[in-house]
Design an enzyme around this catalytic site. Sequence first.
Site, mmCIF file in Angstrom:
data_model
loop_
_atom_site.group_PDB
_atom_site.id
_atom_site.type_symbol
_atom_site.label_atom_id
_atom_site.label_comp_id
_atom_site.label_asym_id
_atom_site.label_seq_id
_atom_site.Cartn_x
_atom_site.Cartn_y
_atom_site.Cartn_z
ATOM 1 N N GLY A 1 0.838 -1.067 0.149
ATOM 2 C CA GLY A 1 -0.112 -0.104 -0.047
ATOM 3 C C GLY A 1 0.937 1.167 0.151
ATOM 4 N N HIS A 2 1.878 1.253 -0.679
ATOM 5 C CA HIS A 2 2.850 2.352 -0.725
ATOM 6 C C HIS A 2 2.321 3.785 -1.322
ATOM 7 C CE1 HIS A 2 3.578 0.986 -4.683
ATOM 8 N NE2 HIS A 2 3.922 2.107 -5.042
ATOM 9 N N SER B 1 -6.973 0.510 13.252
ATOM 10 C CA SER B 1 -7.641 1.867 13.614
ATOM 11 C C SER B 1 -8.361 1.842 14.817
ATOM 12 C CB SER B 1 -8.685 1.838 12.463
ATOM 13 O OG SER B 1 -9.399 2.712 12.637
ATOM 14 N N SER B 2 -8.169 3.033 15.503
ATOM 15 C CA SER B 2 -8.912 3.088 16.751
ATOM 16 C C SER B 2 -10.375 2.822 16.513
ATOM 17 C CB SER B 2 -8.858 4.416 17.159
ATOM 18 O OG SER B 2 -9.475 5.362 16.453
ATOM 19 N N CYS B 3 -11.041 2.559 15.623
ATOM 20 C CA CYS B 3 -12.401 2.184 15.458
ATOM 21 C C CYS B 3 -12.626 0.630 15.922
ATOM 22 C CB CYS B 3 -13.042 2.725 14.215
ATOM 23 S SG CYS B 3 -12.594 1.474 12.906
ATOM 24 N N TYR C 1 -15.631 -2.018 8.673
ATOM 25 C CA TYR C 1 -14.083 -1.807 8.640
ATOM 26 C C TYR C 1 -13.341 -2.197 10.173
ATOM 27 C CZ TYR C 1 -9.659 1.049 8.173
ATOM 28 O OH TYR C 1 -8.406 1.588 7.884
ATOM 29 N N LYS D 1 -10.467 -5.047 10.631
ATOM 30 C CA LYS D 1 -9.332 -4.636 11.198
ATOM 31 C C LYS D 1 -9.024 -5.589 12.503
ATOM 32 C CE LYS D 1 -7.358 -1.769 8.624
ATOM 33 N NZ LYS D 1 -6.177 -2.091 7.814
ATOM 34 N N HIS E 1 -12.148 11.736 4.962
ATOM 35 C CA HIS E 1 -12.260 12.017 6.387
ATOM 36 C C HIS E 1 -12.530 13.501 6.515
ATOM 37 C CE1 HIS E 1 -10.444 8.178 6.479
ATOM 38 N NE2 HIS E 1 -11.022 7.842 7.629
ATOM 39 N N ASP F 1 -22.973 11.409 13.402
ATOM 40 C CA ASP F 1 -21.778 11.960 14.330
ATOM 41 C C ASP F 1 -20.771 10.771 14.544
ATOM 42 O OD1 ASP F 1 -22.448 14.447 15.064
ATOM 43 O OD2 ASP F 1 -23.358 13.836 17.125
HETATM 44 O O1 GFB Z 1 -13.290 11.817 9.919
HETATM 45 P P1 GFB Z 1 -14.715 11.066 9.817
HETATM 46 O O2 GFB Z 1 -15.272 10.881 8.382
HETATM 47 O O3 GFB Z 1 -14.375 9.558 10.469
HETATM 48 O O4 GFB Z 1 -15.426 11.861 10.829
HETATM 49 P P2 GFB Z 1 -14.931 8.921 11.907
HETATM 50 C C1 GFB Z 1 -15.255 12.362 12.023
HETATM 51 C C2 GFB Z 1 -16.402 13.288 12.580
HETATM 52 O O5 GFB Z 1 -16.352 14.481 11.877
HETATM 53 C C3 GFB Z 1 -17.842 12.880 12.452
HETATM 54 C C4 GFB Z 1 -17.608 15.020 11.283
HETATM 55 O O6 GFB Z 1 -18.461 13.215 13.561
HETATM 56 C C5 GFB Z 1 -18.331 13.426 11.221
HETATM 57 O O7 GFB Z 1 -19.776 13.665 11.320
HETATM 58 N N1 GFB Z 1 -17.673 15.766 10.086
HETATM 59 C C6 GFB Z 1 -17.972 16.932 9.816
HETATM 60 C C7 GFB Z 1 -17.392 15.462 8.781
HETATM 61 N N2 GFB Z 1 -17.929 17.370 8.983
HETATM 62 C C8 GFB Z 1 -17.632 16.385 8.103
HETATM 63 C C9 GFB Z 1 -17.227 16.295 6.691
HETATM 64 O O8 GFB Z 1 -17.410 17.207 5.800
HETATM 65 N N3 GFB Z 1 -16.667 15.114 6.247
HETATM 66 C C10 GFB Z 1 -16.484 14.208 7.026
HETATM 67 N N4 GFB Z 1 -16.032 12.990 6.695
HETATM 68 N N5 GFB Z 1 -16.798 14.010 8.523
HETATM 69 C C11 GFB Z 1 -13.779 6.956 10.490
HETATM 70 C C12 GFB Z 1 -14.425 5.526 10.484
HETATM 71 O O9 GFB Z 1 -14.788 7.388 11.509
HETATM 72 O O10 GFB Z 1 -12.539 7.140 10.970
HETATM 73 C C13 GFB Z 1 -13.136 4.710 9.861
HETATM 74 O O11 GFB Z 1 -15.335 5.618 9.632
HETATM 75 C C14 GFB Z 1 -11.966 4.852 10.285
HETATM 76 O O12 GFB Z 1 -13.679 3.549 10.154
HETATM 77 C C15 GFB Z 1 -11.279 6.444 10.243
HETATM 78 O O13 GFB Z 1 -11.668 4.320 11.694
HETATM 79 C C16 GFB Z 1 -10.229 6.634 11.243
HETATM 80 O O14 GFB Z 1 -13.634 9.183 12.949
HETATM 81 O O15 GFB Z 1 -16.142 9.079 12.288
#
Ligand code: GFB
Length: 308
Positions: free
Chosen positions: A9-10, A105-107, A134, A138, A177, A267
Site C-alpha cells: 500500500g505504498h 484503526s482506533s475504530c 471496517y 481490522k 475524512h 456523528d
Molecule cells: O473523519 P470522519 O469521517 O471519521 O468523521 P470517523 C469524524 C467526525 O467529523 C464525524 C464529522 O462526527 C463527522 O460527522 N464531520 C463534520 C465530517 N464534517 C465532516 C465532513 O465534511 N466530512 C467528514 N468525513 N466528516 C472513521 C471511520 O470514522 O474514521 C473509519 O469511519 C476509520 O472506519 C476512520 O476508523 C479513522 O472518525 O467518524
Amino acid sequence: MPRKIWVAGHNGMVGSALVKELELKNENVLKVSRSDLDLRDQASVTGWLIRNKPDSVIFAAAKVGGIHANDTLPADFLYDNIVLATNVIHGAHVAEIDRLVFLGSSCIYPKFAPQPIQEDALLTGPLEPTNEWYAIAKIAGIKLCQAYRKQYGRNYISIMPCNLYGEGDNFDLMSGHVIPALMRKFHEAKVLDLDSVTVWGSGTPRREFLHVKDLARGVIHCMDNYDEYDHINCGAGSDITILELAFLIKEVTNFQGEIFMDADKPDGTPRKLMDSSRIRKLGWEPSIALRDGLRTTYDWFRNHIVDK
Ligand code: GFB
C-alpha cells in the site's frame, strides 16, 4: 546493511509517509503497483512474497474512507479489508517472512469504551455502527497476527493508529475524512466568497488526530522495538471536538464566513481517545502539533490538489 522492507500500500497516505521515512533511514523499500500485483489474489501475493523475500512487511494497504464512505459501502469495507489482510499475512507466513507489522484503526474499540482507551478494551462491547465493517476487518487482522504468532511463532505485530491526516490524504468531500473534507470546503468557500460552510453532525464528537509522519515514525519504532502478542495504540494523546476542529481549519484557511451544522449527518463514535502510554514507554512520541500539521497539510492541498 539496509533491510528489505515491503510497504504494502505504498501509494496511500500512510504508505507513502512510511516509504519516505524508511528511505531517509537508507532502508531498501520494496514497492509493487496495483497493476503488477493484485492484493486480492492470494496465489499472486504469496508468489510475489516468495520471489522477493523481504526481511519485513509493513501492511498499510486498505480500503479507507470517512464516516459516509464507511456507512454506505459496508460490503467493500468488510470484504476488501479482510481479503487484503488475509492474503498478505498468510502469504508472509508461507514465504517464511518472520516480521510483519499490521496497521489497524482506533475504530476497533467499542463505541462506549472507557477513555482513554487501553489496548485491553478490544472486544469488550458493541462497535460503532457507521464503521463496524471496517472495524471487524481490522480486528480480524489483529487476530490473524496473533494466530500466526501462537501457532507458528511468527513475530507479527499490530499497531492501532488514531484518526490520521496529512500530505497525500483524500480531499474528496463525500469519501474523505473530516480534516481533508473540511479543508476543501473552507478553501472553496473562501475562493468563491461564500457566506458559510456546513459541517456534518452536531460538532460535539471528539477525535484524536495524528499527523501521518508521526505515525510513520511510530510504526518504524515498533517494527524495531516491539514484539508482543497484544496490539499497541499509537495516538497523539489529546483530542478536540469537531466544532473546535472546524474553527481551527477556518483559521488555517483564512475563511471569514460562518459555520453551520448539518444535524442530519451522522456523528459516529462520541469519543475515541486512546491511551498510548505503552508506545510512549518504548520511546516514541508525536512531534507535530495539530495547528502546525494543519498548516502544512493545507499548503500541500493547495500545491498538489488545487493547482493540478
Ligand atoms: O473523519 P470522519 O469521517 O471519521 O468523521 P470517523 C469524524 C467526525 O467529523 C464525524 C464529522 O462526527 C463527522 O460527522 N464531520 C463534520 C465530517 N464534517 C465532516 C465532513 O465534511 N466530512 C467528514 N468525513 N466528516 C472513521 C471511520 O470514522 O474514521 C473509519 O469511519 C476509520 O472506519 C476512520 O476508523 C479513522 O472518525 O467518524
